[in-house]
Each structure stands twice: as C-alpha cells, then as structure tokens.
Enzyme design. Sequence first.
Site, PDB file in Angstrom:
ATOM      1  N   ASN A  14     -12.166  47.639  -2.984  1.00 15.10           N
ATOM      2  CA  ASN A  14     -10.809  48.034  -2.608  1.00 15.10           C
ATOM      3  C   ASN A  14     -10.853  49.435  -1.999  1.00 15.10           C
ATOM      4  O   ASN A  14     -11.328  50.380  -2.638  1.00 15.10           O
ATOM      5  CB  ASN A  14      -9.904  48.016  -3.842  1.00 15.10           C
ATOM      6  CG  ASN A  14      -8.458  48.282  -3.511  1.00 15.10           C
ATOM      7  OD1 ASN A  14      -8.143  49.202  -2.771  1.00 15.10           O
ATOM      8  ND2 ASN A  14      -7.556  47.483  -4.068  1.00 15.10           N
ATOM      9  N   ASP A  16      -8.170  51.194  -0.823  1.00 15.45           N
ATOM     10  CA  ASP A  16      -6.849  51.835  -0.805  1.00 15.45           C
ATOM     11  C   ASP A  16      -6.922  53.347  -0.916  1.00 15.45           C
ATOM     12  O   ASP A  16      -6.201  54.084  -0.223  1.00 15.45           O
ATOM     13  CB  ASP A  16      -5.989  51.319  -1.964  1.00 15.45           C
ATOM     14  CG  ASP A  16      -5.526  49.891  -1.775  1.00 15.45           C
ATOM     15  OD1 ASP A  16      -5.747  49.326  -0.696  1.00 15.45           O
ATOM     16  OD2 ASP A  16      -4.950  49.339  -2.729  1.00 15.45           O
ATOM     17  N   HIS A  17      -7.774  53.833  -1.818  1.00 15.63           N
ATOM     18  CA  HIS A  17      -7.686  55.260  -2.146  1.00 15.63           C
ATOM     19  C   HIS A  17      -8.463  56.157  -1.199  1.00 15.63           C
ATOM     20  O   HIS A  17      -8.343  57.382  -1.275  1.00 15.63           O
ATOM     21  CB  HIS A  17      -8.045  55.464  -3.614  1.00 15.63           C
ATOM     22  CG  HIS A  17      -7.018  54.810  -4.507  1.00 15.63           C
ATOM     23  ND1 HIS A  17      -5.702  55.226  -4.534  1.00 15.63           N
ATOM     24  CD2 HIS A  17      -7.088  53.724  -5.311  1.00 15.63           C
ATOM     25  CE1 HIS A  17      -5.016  54.449  -5.355  1.00 15.63           C
ATOM     26  NE2 HIS A  17      -5.831  53.532  -5.830  1.00 15.63           N
ATOM     27  N   HIS A  50      -4.334  46.915  -0.306  1.00 14.84           N
ATOM     28  CA  HIS A  50      -2.969  46.651  -0.787  1.00 14.84           C
ATOM     29  C   HIS A  50      -1.986  47.352   0.136  1.00 14.84           C
ATOM     30  O   HIS A  50      -1.911  48.583   0.163  1.00 14.84           O
ATOM     31  CB  HIS A  50      -2.837  47.174  -2.221  1.00 14.84           C
ATOM     32  CG  HIS A  50      -1.510  46.874  -2.850  1.00 14.84           C
ATOM     33  ND1 HIS A  50      -1.232  47.191  -4.169  1.00 14.84           N
ATOM     34  CD2 HIS A  50      -0.386  46.288  -2.371  1.00 14.84           C
ATOM     35  CE1 HIS A  50      -0.005  46.817  -4.456  1.00 14.84           C
ATOM     36  NE2 HIS A  50       0.542  46.277  -3.381  1.00 14.84           N
ATOM     37  N   ARG A  52       1.386  48.370   0.444  1.00 16.65           N
ATOM     38  CA  ARG A  52       2.581  48.524  -0.380  1.00 16.65           C
ATOM     39  C   ARG A  52       3.834  48.701   0.473  1.00 16.65           C
ATOM     40  O   ARG A  52       3.779  49.144   1.617  1.00 16.65           O
ATOM     41  CB  ARG A  52       2.428  49.742  -1.312  1.00 16.65           C
ATOM     42  CG  ARG A  52       1.539  49.480  -2.522  1.00 16.65           C
ATOM     43  CD  ARG A  52       1.482  50.717  -3.405  1.00 16.65           C
ATOM     44  NE  ARG A  52       0.772  50.445  -4.653  1.00 16.65           N
ATOM     45  CZ  ARG A  52       1.357  50.103  -5.794  1.00 16.65           C
ATOM     46  NH1 ARG A  52       2.682  49.979  -5.837  1.00 16.65           N
ATOM     47  NH2 ARG A  52       0.655  49.891  -6.881  1.00 16.65           N
ATOM     48  N   ARG A  56       2.177  53.896   0.805  1.00 12.35           N
ATOM     49  CA  ARG A  56       1.655  55.135   0.219  1.00 12.35           C
ATOM     50  C   ARG A  56       0.176  55.346   0.486  1.00 12.35           C
ATOM     51  O   ARG A  56      -0.313  56.465   0.393  1.00 12.35           O
ATOM     52  CB  ARG A  56       1.917  55.173  -1.283  1.00 12.35           C
ATOM     53  CG  ARG A  56       1.079  54.185  -2.072  1.00 12.35           C
ATOM     54  CD  ARG A  56       1.318  54.315  -3.561  1.00 12.35           C
ATOM     55  NE  ARG A  56       2.673  53.962  -3.933  1.00 12.35           N
ATOM     56  CZ  ARG A  56       3.072  53.821  -5.202  1.00 12.35           C
ATOM     57  NH1 ARG A  56       2.214  54.021  -6.184  1.00 12.35           N
ATOM     58  NH2 ARG A  56       4.306  53.474  -5.478  1.00 12.35           N
ATOM     59  N   HIS A  57      -0.553  54.279   0.768  1.00 13.01           N
ATOM     60  CA  HIS A  57      -1.963  54.458   1.129  1.00 13.01           C
ATOM     61  C   HIS A  57      -2.294  53.637   2.372  1.00 13.01           C
ATOM     62  O   HIS A  57      -2.294  54.175   3.471  1.00 13.01           O
ATOM     63  CB  HIS A  57      -2.911  54.183  -0.043  1.00 13.01           C
ATOM     64  CG  HIS A  57      -2.510  53.116  -0.999  1.00 13.01           C
ATOM     65  ND1 HIS A  57      -2.355  51.802  -0.639  1.00 13.01           N
ATOM     66  CD2 HIS A  57      -2.261  53.167  -2.337  1.00 13.01           C
ATOM     67  CE1 HIS A  57      -2.018  51.084  -1.695  1.00 13.01           C
ATOM     68  NE2 HIS A  57      -1.953  51.870  -2.738  1.00 13.01           N
ATOM     69  N   GLU A  77      -3.737  42.439  -0.689  1.00 14.11           N
ATOM     70  CA  GLU A  77      -2.843  42.476  -1.843  1.00 14.11           C
ATOM     71  C   GLU A  77      -1.436  42.745  -1.349  1.00 14.11           C
ATOM     72  O   GLU A  77      -1.221  43.642  -0.512  1.00 14.11           O
ATOM     73  CB  GLU A  77      -3.282  43.552  -2.834  1.00 14.11           C
ATOM     74  CG  GLU A  77      -4.587  43.226  -3.527  1.00 14.11           C
ATOM     75  CD  GLU A  77      -4.951  44.216  -4.617  1.00 14.11           C
ATOM     76  OE1 GLU A  77      -5.785  43.872  -5.471  1.00 14.11           O
ATOM     77  OE2 GLU A  77      -4.392  45.335  -4.617  1.00 14.11           O
ATOM     78  N   THR A 108      -0.675  49.642 -10.145  1.00  9.62           N
ATOM     79  CA  THR A 108      -0.175  48.383 -10.701  1.00  9.62           C
ATOM     80  C   THR A 108      -0.281  48.416 -12.221  1.00  9.62           C
ATOM     81  O   THR A 108      -1.347  48.648 -12.772  1.00  9.62           O
ATOM     82  CB  THR A 108      -0.968  47.197 -10.134  1.00  9.62           C
ATOM     83  OG1 THR A 108      -0.912  47.251  -8.704  1.00  9.62           O
ATOM     84  CG2 THR A 108      -0.378  45.887 -10.605  1.00  9.62           C
ATOM     85  N   GLU A 158      -6.493  36.323 -10.419  1.00  6.15           N
ATOM     86  CA  GLU A 158      -7.252  37.535 -10.733  1.00  6.15           C
ATOM     87  C   GLU A 158      -6.719  38.081 -12.048  1.00  6.15           C
ATOM     88  O   GLU A 158      -5.528  38.406 -12.157  1.00  6.15           O
ATOM     89  CB  GLU A 158      -7.128  38.584  -9.632  1.00  6.15           C
ATOM     90  CG  GLU A 158      -7.932  39.839  -9.943  1.00  6.15           C
ATOM     91  CD  GLU A 158      -8.044  40.807  -8.775  1.00  6.15           C
ATOM     92  OE1 GLU A 158      -8.323  42.001  -9.040  1.00  6.15           O
ATOM     93  OE2 GLU A 158      -7.851  40.386  -7.624  1.00  6.15           O
ATOM     94  N   HIS A 197      -9.225  45.753 -12.042  1.00  6.99           N
ATOM     95  CA  HIS A 197      -8.334  46.870 -12.360  1.00  6.99           C
ATOM     96  C   HIS A 197      -8.964  47.746 -13.452  1.00  6.99           C
ATOM     97  O   HIS A 197      -9.110  47.331 -14.597  1.00  6.99           O
ATOM     98  CB  HIS A 197      -6.937  46.441 -12.821  1.00  6.99           C
ATOM     99  CG  HIS A 197      -5.932  47.565 -12.720  1.00  6.99           C
ATOM    100  ND1 HIS A 197      -5.259  47.853 -11.547  1.00  6.99           N
ATOM    101  CD2 HIS A 197      -5.526  48.493 -13.620  1.00  6.99           C
ATOM    102  CE1 HIS A 197      -4.464  48.902 -11.748  1.00  6.99           C
ATOM    103  NE2 HIS A 197      -4.612  49.308 -12.993  1.00  6.99           N
ATOM    104  N   GLY A 198      -9.363  48.954 -13.044  1.00  8.69           N
ATOM    105  CA  GLY A 198      -9.887  49.940 -13.978  1.00  8.69           C
ATOM    106  C   GLY A 198     -11.363  49.815 -14.291  1.00  8.69           C
ATOM    107  O   GLY A 198     -11.885  50.576 -15.113  1.00  8.69           O
ATOM    108  N   GLY A 219     -11.989  49.334  -6.948  1.00 11.36           N
ATOM    109  CA  GLY A 219     -11.685  50.299  -5.900  1.00 11.36           C
ATOM    110  C   GLY A 219     -11.642  51.730  -6.354  1.00 11.36           C
ATOM    111  O   GLY A 219     -12.492  52.545  -6.001  1.00 11.36           O
TER     112      GLY A 219
END
Length: 252
Positions: A14, A16-17, A50, A52, A56-57, A77, A108, A158, A197-198, A219
């Site tokens: 991912n 995104d960041h 993702h 959004r 935001r990203h 996403e 999320t 997922e 996630h995480g 990600g």
Amino acid sequence: MSGTKTAHLRLGVNIDHVATIRNARGGEHPDPVRAALAAAAVGADGITAHLREDRRHIRDEDIDRLMKEIGLPLNLEMAATEEMLEIALRHRPHACCIVPERREEVTTEGGLDAAGQREKLAPIIRRLGDAGIRVSLFINPDVRQLEAARALGAPVVELHTGAYCDRTGLEQAEELARITKAARDGVELGLEVHAGHGLSFGNVKPVAALPQIAELNIGHFLIGEAIFIGLGPAIRQMRALMDEARAGVHAA
C-alpha cells in the site's frame, strides 16, 4: 477444505503514505507511483491505493498514472459511494476493496459492516463484478460478516488485523485465534481470504503462517521503515518473514 494451503502468500504494498508525505508540503515529491514501481522491482505482487473522499493522500491523478505505468495488479480501496464506483468503473483496476470510511478518522478504524449494509452494498458489488473487477470486502474476523460477503457475491474478503496488531500477550493471542477461525471459515464458505492493517516485522509471521490466507496488504509500516532502511530493503525483509512463516507451514 479448511486445511487448504496457499503455496505463495502474495504481498500487496500500500503506497498511500508516500502520498501523505507528499501532500504534507504540496508539490510532486515523493511520488507514490515511483514507490509502486520500486515495490514491483523488489518482488511485490500487487499495489494497493486508497482513494479517499477527501483525497488526503492518494489523488485522482495518482490512480490515472498507476493504471498506466505499473505492471502489477492494482487493488483500489474505496468507500461504497457513487463517486468511487464511477471512478472504479472508469479505470477498471484488477480489484476493488470496499472499506468503511469516516472523514474524521485518522486511519480505517474497523471492518465494513457487510451484514448490516446489504442493500447499499449489493448494487455496488454487482456493478463492479459485471465490469470484470474483483471485489473484496474489508471486514472484521467474524463469521456473520463472512456469510454476508458470500451472500452479496463478493469473491474475496480482507480480514482486519488491527485489533491483533494493537494488542499484546493473551489479548493478542485471542485476536489471532479470531483471525485463524475467520480464515478457516472464509475458505469453507468458498471465499478467498486476505488480511491486513497494522502488520509489521514483529507481528506478521503468525498471520502469514495461516495457510488459508492468500494475500497480505501492508503499507504504513513499510513506508515508515523505508525512512530508516529504504523501501526496497523494507519490502524484501517483509517478504522474507512471510516466506519463512509459510515455509514453516509446509514443513509441518
């Protein structure tokens, strides 16, 4: 079928960041598409992004470029909104993962309530599927949500691993047991099971060792670790940990 083993555990990266860092200052650097290409070069199996509602990203032009420039499958996403549906239908990525989205959340916060939103989700899943897009639902590890995904016709789920990643000791073991059961239940229901996630170097192996899971999407940790060791080495190390965990399954 609960003992089905997936030989190669796929890694979706991912990006995104990378875009989060870019957007903090504006301009075009760092470029998330460059990160996607770098991930592809070191063995990522897919790219996740993702888009959004508040952008935001990842931005719309990032999706345009990802579709044109990367050779890996793109997992988009998206929230279950008409705007995002139209964007997905225009681009036709390999897959769309429908996620819950609240504008005020930092990230999320939990899984999609597929069981409670069937009327809203059904036409979106149908239209994506009719366009040849593989649909995934990002859900908590709960059999009620798995059964709803199957009833809605989503071929993939997922599992949200955030609660597992946020806990330690006995509580973490309990969360892993929930994920383990959900992975088995998902396969029994005929679903392909992913997770994410995480996940980090420190907690990925118990999840990667679950033989029913076909793909992990990771990600934020990888992008953060890239600050210290570089994106390529971070992805290679994650890949190695996943492979070690899966090799242990096959050796058992």
